[in-house]
Write an enzyme that holds these catalytic residues in place. Structure first.
Site, PDB file in Angstrom:
ATOM      1  N   SER A   1      40.170  46.146  39.426  1.00 48.20           N
ATOM      2  CA  SER A   1      38.801  45.643  39.608  1.00 48.20           C
ATOM      3  C   SER A   1      38.811  44.574  40.682  1.00 48.20           C
ATOM      4  CB  SER A   1      38.290  45.042  38.301  1.00 48.20           C
ATOM      5  OG  SER A   1      37.191  44.194  38.588  1.00 48.20           O
TER       6      SER A   1
ATOM      7  N   HIS B   1      37.824  49.907  41.009  1.00 46.85           N
ATOM      8  CA  HIS B   1      36.718  49.563  40.118  1.00 46.85           C
ATOM      9  C   HIS B   1      35.875  48.466  40.763  1.00 46.85           C
ATOM     10  CE1 HIS B   1      34.917  49.383  36.057  1.00 46.85           C
ATOM     11  NE2 HIS B   1      34.872  48.072  36.221  1.00 46.85           N
TER      12      HIS B   1
ATOM     13  N   ASP C   1      32.660  46.037  40.281  1.00 45.99           N
ATOM     14  CA  ASP C   1      31.777  45.461  39.264  1.00 45.99           C
ATOM     15  C   ASP C   1      30.495  44.938  39.896  1.00 45.99           C
ATOM     16  OD1 ASP C   1      33.200  45.680  36.730  1.00 45.99           O
ATOM     17  OD2 ASP C   1      34.727  44.452  37.716  1.00 45.99           O
TER      18      ASP C   1
ATOM     19  N   MET D   1      26.910  43.225  39.315  1.00 43.15           N
ATOM     20  CA  MET D   1      26.196  42.384  38.339  1.00 43.15           C
ATOM     21  C   MET D   1      24.938  41.804  38.960  1.00 43.15           C
ATOM     22  SD  MET D   1      29.369  40.280  36.696  1.00 43.15           S
ATOM     23  CE  MET D   1      30.965  41.064  36.394  1.00 43.15           C
TER      24      MET D   1
ATOM     25  N   HIS E   1      30.759  50.172  38.422  1.00 44.73           N
ATOM     26  CA  HIS E   1      30.349  49.809  37.071  1.00 44.73           C
ATOM     27  C   HIS E   1      29.095  48.948  37.202  1.00 44.73           C
ATOM     28  CE1 HIS E   1      31.577  47.165  33.325  1.00 44.73           C
ATOM     29  NE2 HIS E   1      30.458  47.835  33.121  1.00 44.73           N
TER      30      HIS E   1
ATOM     31  N   MET F   1      26.440  46.736  35.942  1.00 45.31           N
ATOM     32  CA  MET F   1      26.007  45.843  34.856  1.00 45.31           C
ATOM     33  C   MET F   1      24.671  45.268  35.282  1.00 45.31           C
ATOM     34  SD  MET F   1      29.752  44.207  34.224  1.00 45.31           S
ATOM     35  CE  MET F   1      30.326  44.812  35.809  1.00 45.31           C
TER      36      MET F   1
ATOM     37  N   MET G   1      34.011  48.671  26.814  1.00 45.88           N
ATOM     38  CA  MET G   1      34.243  47.278  27.216  1.00 45.88           C
ATOM     39  C   MET G   1      35.087  46.584  26.154  1.00 45.88           C
ATOM     40  SD  MET G   1      32.863  46.855  30.147  1.00 45.88           S
ATOM     41  CE  MET G   1      33.327  45.123  30.294  1.00 45.88           C
TER      42      MET G   1
ATOM     43  N   GLY H   1      30.607  40.408  32.411  1.00 45.91           N
ATOM     44  CA  GLY H   1      30.066  39.284  33.163  1.00 45.91           C
ATOM     45  C   GLY H   1      31.125  38.522  33.942  1.00 45.91           C
ATOM     46  N   PHE H   2      32.343  38.503  33.414  1.00 43.55           N
ATOM     47  CA  PHE H   2      33.377  37.682  34.047  1.00 43.55           C
ATOM     48  C   PHE H   2      34.747  38.328  33.924  1.00 43.55           C
ATOM     49  CE2 PHE H   2      29.968  35.086  32.392  1.00 43.55           C
ATOM     50  CZ  PHE H   2      29.577  34.383  33.521  1.00 43.55           C
ATOM     51  N   GLY H   3      35.584  38.054  34.904  1.00 41.56           N
ATOM     52  CA  GLY H   3      36.976  38.478  34.814  1.00 41.56           C
ATOM     53  C   GLY H   3      37.766  37.445  34.019  1.00 41.56           C
ATOM     54  N   GLY H   4      38.982  37.812  33.674  1.00 39.87           N
ATOM     55  CA  GLY H   4      39.894  36.841  33.074  1.00 39.87           C
ATOM     56  C   GLY H   4      39.606  36.466  31.633  1.00 39.87           C
TER      57      GLY H   4
ATOM     58  N   ASP I   1      37.953  48.489  29.867  1.00 42.93           N
ATOM     59  CA  ASP I   1      37.710  47.441  30.856  1.00 42.93           C
ATOM     60  C   ASP I   1      37.610  46.075  30.180  1.00 42.93           C
ATOM     61  OD1 ASP I   1      36.842  45.900  32.983  1.00 42.93           O
ATOM     62  OD2 ASP I   1      34.948  46.968  33.270  1.00 42.93           O
ATOM     63  N   GLY I   2      38.519  45.184  30.563  1.00 42.99           N
ATOM     64  CA  GLY I   2      38.440  43.807  30.089  1.00 42.99           C
ATOM     65  C   GLY I   2      39.705  43.360  29.381  1.00 42.99           C
ATOM     66  N   GLY I   3      40.389  42.389  29.954  1.00 43.10           N
ATOM     67  CA  GLY I   3      41.578  41.835  29.310  1.00 43.10           C
ATOM     68  C   GLY I   3      42.755  42.789  29.262  1.00 43.10           C
TER      69      GLY I   3
ATOM     70  N   GLY J   1      41.516  43.558  36.362  1.00 41.72           N
ATOM     71  CA  GLY J   1      41.099  42.669  37.444  1.00 41.72           C
ATOM     72  C   GLY J   1      42.113  41.570  37.661  1.00 41.72           C
ATOM     73  N   SER J   2      42.104  40.578  36.763  1.00 42.96           N
ATOM     74  CA  SER J   2      42.993  39.429  36.976  1.00 42.96           C
ATOM     75  C   SER J   2      44.462  39.821  36.881  1.00 42.96           C
ATOM     76  CB  SER J   2      42.655  38.299  35.996  1.00 42.96           C
ATOM     77  OG  SER J   2      42.523  38.801  34.703  1.00 42.96           O
TER      78      SER J   2
END
Ligand code: DX5
Ligand code: ZN
Length: 224
Positions: free
Chosen positions: A7, A32, A34, A36, A65, A67, A136, A141-144, A174-176, A196-197
Site C-alpha cells: 500500500s 494497493h 488507498d 480517502m 481501494h 474509502m 479490513m 483511514g490510517f496506516g500503521g 488489509d490493515g496491520g 503499507g507500513s
C-alpha cells in the site's frame, strides 16, 4: 496463490516511482492505492491524477481501494486513470449491487470491502458478482494501526462460503499485516495481502517485501 499488494499510503510520495520499483523488485504482485475523501474516513489521500501518474510508472495492476462516499461518481474516473481493480465499501453504498455492476461495466476487477464491525453475512447477496472480497483488519483511514484479530474468522468464513457455494472470488486482507500477523492471515485463507507500513515504513521496501512474502509462503506450507 499468495500475492503481496504493497500500500503506497506509507510510501514517500516525493519518491513514489522509486519506492514502487523497489517493492516490485521485492516481489509485489499488485499495487494497493488507498483513496480517502475525508468523509467516509477521517483522512484525505489521493485521487485519479496520482493513479494516472502511477500507471505510467509501473506495470503492476493498480488495486484502488475507495474509502469514499458515493463511489459511483468516481468509478469511471479511476478506470480512465488506469485502475485495474476497484473495491468499494459495503458501508458506503446504498445500492451495493448497482455500484458493483458499475465497476464491472467499466471493465475493472470488482471488489467489495467490509469494515471490522461489518459481518460477512451482509455480503451474502453479492458474493457471486465480485472478483474479490477485502476484509479490513483495521478501521480504515490510517496506516500503521494494530491488527484486529476478529478479521481472521471472517476470512475463514469467506473461504468456507466460497467452497460451499462454489464461487470464485479471491480474499484480500488489509490493515496491520506485518511479520507478526502474516502467517495467521494466510492460514485463515487470505490470498492477497495488503501491507503499507511493513513494506514502506522503514528500511528497504525490496527487502521488506521479500521477507513478508517469504513468511507468507512458509505459512502456506504449514497450512494443513
Ligand atoms: C487503511 C488502508 C490500508 C493501509 C494499511 O485505511 O486501507 O491499506 O495502508 O496500512 P498498514 O499495512 O500500515 O496497516
Ligand atoms: Zn487499503
Amino acid at each position: 496463490m499468495i500475492e503481496l499488494a504493497p500500500s503506497i499510503l506509507s510510501a514517500d510520495f516525493a519518491h513514489l516511482a522509486d519506492q514502487v520499483r523497489a517493492a516490485t523488485e521485492g516481489g509485489a504482485g499488485l499495487l494497493h492505492v488507498d483513496v480517502m475523501d475525508g468523509h467516509f474516513v477521517p483522512n484525505i489521500t489521493i485521487g485519479p491524477p496520482v493513479v494516472a501518474s502511477l500507471r505510467k510508472a509501473t506495470e503492476l495492476p493498480l488495486d484502488c481501494h475507495l474509502m469514499i462516499e458515493n463511489p459511483d461518481q468516481f468509478i469511471p474516473d479511476f478506470v480512465s486513470a488506469g485502475a485495474d481493480w476497484i473495491s468499494i465499501h459495503q458501508e458506503a453504498c446504498r445500492h451495493l449491487n448497482r455500484s458493483l455492476e458499475l465497476i464491472r461495466h467499466h471493465g475493472a476487477q470488482v471488489g467489495v470491502v467490509i469494515n471490522p464491525a461489518t459481518p460477512v453475512s451482509t455480503l451474502s447477496e453479492v458474493l457471486d458478482i465480485v472478483d474479490y472480497v477485502l476484509v479490513m483488519s483495521v478501521n480504515p483511514g490510517f496506516g500503521g494501526q494494530k491488527f484486529i484479530p476478529g478479521a481472521l474468522h471472517k476470512i475463514r468464513q469467506l473461504a468456507e462460503l466460497r467452497t460451499s457455494r462454489n464461487l470464485r472470488f479471491r480474499i484480500e486482507v488489509d490493515g496491520g499485516v506485518a511479520h507478526d500477523t502474516v502467517a495467521s492471515v494466510v492460514r485463515a485463507g487470505a490470498e492477497i495481502l495488503v501491507a503499507g507500513s511493513a513494506v514502506f515504513g522503514r528500511g528497504d521496501p525490496k527487502v521488506n517485501a521479500q521477507n513478508l512474502l517469504k513468511a507468507a509462503m512458509e505459512a502456506t506450507l504449514q497450512k494443513v
